[in-house]
Write a protein that holds these residues in place. Structure first.
Motif, PDB file in Angstrom:
ATOM      1  N   GLU A   1      27.243 -49.156  10.112  1.00 39.59           N
ATOM      2  CA  GLU A   1      26.812 -47.862   9.584  1.00 39.59           C
ATOM      3  C   GLU A   1      26.018 -47.047  10.599  1.00 39.59           C
ATOM      4  O   GLU A   1      25.580 -45.933  10.293  1.00 39.59           O
ATOM      5  CB  GLU A   1      25.966 -48.075   8.323  1.00 39.59           C
ATOM      6  CG  GLU A   1      26.737 -48.617   7.141  1.00 39.59           C
ATOM      7  CD  GLU A   1      27.790 -47.635   6.653  1.00 39.59           C
ATOM      8  OE1 GLU A   1      27.410 -46.535   6.198  1.00 39.59           O
ATOM      9  OE2 GLU A   1      28.989 -47.958   6.757  1.00 39.59           O
TER      10      GLU A   1
ATOM     11  N   ALA B   1      26.148 -37.903   6.214  1.00 40.61           N
ATOM     12  CA  ALA B   1      26.955 -38.034   7.433  1.00 40.61           C
ATOM     13  C   ALA B   1      28.433 -38.180   7.101  1.00 40.61           C
ATOM     14  O   ALA B   1      28.810 -38.770   6.098  1.00 40.61           O
ATOM     15  CB  ALA B   1      26.482 -39.256   8.227  1.00 40.61           C
TER      16      ALA B   1
ATOM     17  N   ARG C   1      26.018 -43.148  11.480  1.00 40.71           N
ATOM     18  CA  ARG C   1      25.463 -42.102  10.622  1.00 40.71           C
ATOM     19  C   ARG C   1      24.309 -41.331  11.274  1.00 40.71           C
ATOM     20  O   ARG C   1      24.003 -40.209  10.866  1.00 40.71           O
ATOM     21  CB  ARG C   1      24.997 -42.688   9.291  1.00 40.71           C
ATOM     22  CG  ARG C   1      26.136 -43.163   8.417  1.00 40.71           C
ATOM     23  CD  ARG C   1      25.668 -43.708   7.082  1.00 40.71           C
ATOM     24  NE  ARG C   1      26.798 -44.081   6.259  1.00 40.71           N
ATOM     25  CZ  ARG C   1      27.464 -43.238   5.476  1.00 40.71           C
ATOM     26  NH1 ARG C   1      27.073 -41.964   5.389  1.00 40.71           N
ATOM     27  NH2 ARG C   1      28.502 -43.642   4.762  1.00 40.71           N
TER      28      ARG C   1
ATOM     29  N   ASN D   1      19.127 -48.295   8.049  1.00 37.43           N
ATOM     30  CA  ASN D   1      20.511 -47.814   7.972  1.00 37.43           C
ATOM     31  C   ASN D   1      21.462 -48.927   8.422  1.00 37.43           C
ATOM     32  O   ASN D   1      22.334 -48.732   9.246  1.00 37.43           O
ATOM     33  CB  ASN D   1      20.676 -46.568   8.856  1.00 37.43           C
ATOM     34  CG  ASN D   1      22.077 -45.985   8.803  1.00 37.43           C
ATOM     35  OD1 ASN D   1      22.645 -45.842   7.733  1.00 37.43           O
ATOM     36  ND2 ASN D   1      22.626 -45.666   9.962  1.00 37.43           N
TER      37      ASN D   1
ATOM     38  N   GLN E   1      25.636 -35.660  13.845  1.00 35.91           N
ATOM     39  CA  GLN E   1      25.403 -35.923  12.426  1.00 35.91           C
ATOM     40  C   GLN E   1      24.105 -35.248  11.964  1.00 35.91           C
ATOM     41  O   GLN E   1      23.248 -34.904  12.771  1.00 35.91           O
ATOM     42  CB  GLN E   1      25.338 -37.432  12.181  1.00 35.91           C
ATOM     43  CG  GLN E   1      26.617 -38.184  12.511  1.00 35.91           C
ATOM     44  CD  GLN E   1      27.768 -37.829  11.584  1.00 35.91           C
ATOM     45  OE1 GLN E   1      27.591 -37.145  10.569  1.00 35.91           O
ATOM     46  NE2 GLN E   1      28.966 -38.272  11.936  1.00 35.91           N
TER      47      GLN E   1
ATOM     48  N   LEU F   1      21.264 -39.229   6.340  1.00 35.75           N
ATOM     49  CA  LEU F   1      22.166 -40.349   6.611  1.00 35.75           C
ATOM     50  C   LEU F   1      23.263 -40.423   5.559  1.00 35.75           C
ATOM     51  O   LEU F   1      24.430 -40.700   5.893  1.00 35.75           O
ATOM     52  CB  LEU F   1      21.379 -41.658   6.652  1.00 35.75           C
ATOM     53  CG  LEU F   1      20.405 -41.804   7.829  1.00 35.75           C
ATOM     54  CD1 LEU F   1      19.478 -42.993   7.609  1.00 35.75           C
ATOM     55  CD2 LEU F   1      21.154 -41.958   9.146  1.00 35.75           C
TER      56      LEU F   1
END
Length: 215
Positions: A182, A211, A185, A177, A190, A208
């Motif tokens: 980022e 999110a 996320r 990720n 989330q 992800l």
């Protein structure tokens, strides 16, 4: 045998230490109160574990886990962490950490701030959306149906590669990720955080993507 430095001997740091030793690593672990206060933990972990100061753990580790909250003014041993991959297990908790305006505004993630604090290290967000006790109990061999997945976020591909190998050793799949911008996320609230009890690689990737950043 890899030596892992661990700064922070709370739930997450101690569980990573247990998992690391179970998989053939040595650990050098530190807390904020001094090595002498870690005697009970070191006795439990056995001869593969040693207590040190934060600077000592950072210097000893081939890579280092930072399992303590971010402070507005850096309190990590910058020199000893220079050139190393640093696994940041922190989650941003306002009730505990206070407000960081850059994080609240969405300008930065808390892990980007950690990277700014450690400019000569390679920071990677890891172990942030799994309950600490499950680090040593939820892992399964590669290829096991339903194997749990964890995310990793970094500005450095080699840091994600290191975490991917460590996750696999501990019994987890990985979803990359990246970059650190980022990393929000998988943060508190989330979908990936809420579903931490059970999510495969495909499910985690979907969570992800779903999110949404707070307004």
């Amino acid at each position: 045998m890899t030596v892992i430095g661990i700064i922070g001997a709370g739930e997450v740091g101690s569980q990573i230490a247990r998992a690391a030793i179970a998989h053939g690593h040595k650990v050098v672990i530190a807390n904020s109160r001094g090595p002498e206060t870690l005697k009970d933990l070191i006795d439990e972990l056995g001869p593969a574990a040693h207590a040190a100061t934060a600077a000592g753990a950072a210097a000893a580790g081939e890579f280092v886990v930072v399992a303590v909250p971010l402070k507005e003014i850096n309190d990590m041993p910058v020199e000893q962490l220079a050139g190393k991959v640093v696994l940041d297990t922190n989650n941003y908790m306002v009730w505990r950490d206070g407000h960081f305006p850059a994080v609240d505004s969405g300008e930065k993630t808390v892990h980007e701030l950690r990277q700014e604090h450690l400019p000569r290290s390679r920071v990677v967000k890891a172990f942030t959306h799994i309950q600490a006790p499950r680090i040593t109990t939820a892992g399964r061999p590669a290829g096991t149906p339903g194997r749990l997945a964890l995310s990793a976020s970094s500005d450095f591909p080699e840091a994600v590669e290191l975490v991917t190998r460590l996750y696999d050793r501990f019994g987890f799949d990985t979803v990359d990720n990246s970059p650190l911008s980022e990393s929000w996320r998988s943060g508190p609230g989330q979908p990936a955080w809420i579903a931490h009890e059970h999510q495969t690689r495909d499910e985690l990737a979907a969570h992800l993507r779903r999110a949404q950043r707070a307004a």
